[in-house]
Write a protein that holds these residues in place. Sequence first.
Motif, PDB file in Angstrom:
ATOM      1  N   SER A 218      41.974  32.060  46.538  1.00  0.00           N
ATOM      2  CA  SER A 218      41.999  30.906  47.417  1.00  0.00           C
ATOM      3  C   SER A 218      42.116  29.603  46.623  1.00  0.00           C
ATOM      4  O   SER A 218      42.911  28.722  46.957  1.00  0.00           O
ATOM      5  CB  SER A 218      40.747  30.887  48.285  1.00  0.00           C
ATOM      6  N   ASN A 219      41.339  29.495  45.552  1.00  0.00           N
ATOM      7  CA  ASN A 219      41.390  28.292  44.720  1.00  0.00           C
ATOM      8  C   ASN A 219      42.732  28.156  44.011  1.00  0.00           C
ATOM      9  O   ASN A 219      43.294  27.063  43.913  1.00  0.00           O
ATOM     10  CB  ASN A 219      40.252  28.290  43.702  1.00  0.00           C
ATOM     11  N   ARG A 220      43.247  29.251  43.482  1.00  0.00           N
ATOM     12  CA  ARG A 220      44.513  29.215  42.737  1.00  0.00           C
ATOM     13  C   ARG A 220      45.681  28.817  43.630  1.00  0.00           C
ATOM     14  O   ARG A 220      46.565  28.063  43.239  1.00  0.00           O
ATOM     15  CB  ARG A 220      44.769  30.578  42.091  1.00  0.00           C
ATOM     16  N   LEU A 221      45.678  29.348  44.854  1.00  0.00           N
ATOM     17  CA  LEU A 221      46.773  29.067  45.778  1.00  0.00           C
ATOM     18  C   LEU A 221      46.510  27.836  46.641  1.00  0.00           C
ATOM     19  O   LEU A 221      47.396  27.392  47.364  1.00  0.00           O
ATOM     20  CB  LEU A 221      47.024  30.279  46.687  1.00  0.00           C
ATOM     21  N   ASP A 222      45.294  27.319  46.568  1.00  0.00           N
ATOM     22  CA  ASP A 222      44.876  26.186  47.397  1.00  0.00           C
ATOM     23  C   ASP A 222      45.159  26.485  48.865  1.00  0.00           C
ATOM     24  O   ASP A 222      45.779  25.698  49.589  1.00  0.00           O
ATOM     25  CB  ASP A 222      45.580  24.897  46.951  1.00  0.00           C
ATOM     26  N   ASN A 223      44.712  27.664  49.287  1.00  0.00           N
ATOM     27  CA  ASN A 223      44.962  28.123  50.645  1.00  0.00           C
ATOM     28  C   ASN A 223      43.860  29.095  51.059  1.00  0.00           C
ATOM     29  O   ASN A 223      43.322  29.818  50.219  1.00  0.00           O
ATOM     30  CB  ASN A 223      46.327  28.837  50.708  1.00  0.00           C
ATOM     31  N   ASP A 224      43.543  29.097  52.335  1.00  0.00           N
ATOM     32  CA  ASP A 224      42.584  30.072  52.833  1.00  0.00           C
ATOM     33  C   ASP A 224      43.177  31.468  52.737  1.00  0.00           C
ATOM     34  O   ASP A 224      44.395  31.652  52.877  1.00  0.00           O
ATOM     35  CB  ASP A 224      42.220  29.786  54.290  1.00  0.00           C
TER      36      ASP A 224
END
Length: 132
Positions: free
Chosen positions: A33-39
């Motif tokens: 989630s953090n790496r992709l900046d997405n839920d």
Amino acid sequence: KKKKPFAHYHGSAIGFSGEIAPIPLQDLVLKVSNRLDNDVAVYDFGKEKVRTIGISSGGSAFALQEAMEKGLDVLLIGESGHSHYHEMVESGMNVLVAGHYVTEVWGLKALEKHIKTKMKLKTTFIDMPTGL
């Protein structure tokens, strides 16, 4: 570790599988989630601590069967459909659905860089997230 071709589509592998350092599923979800900046949607039907993973971007729910055959702990894909839910439940594995656009954009950005450096062509990347 032990990265192998995975998610075979029309005779070509479009993803990879392998081993990661054992990690609690929720910690892996947070990293993705953090790496992709997405839920990330989590379908936690498998082990709480994972060490084998299959990854394929975009609409790769078809790879669930291959992931089951390989005995993977977790499958990370871009998107799934309602019709795959019961297959996920019955698989006894974890499935992370991170978003079609955000999992595929990495490849396009890498291609853009390749075109700029190897082919010396000017490029413009137009980022238009769909939220899907």
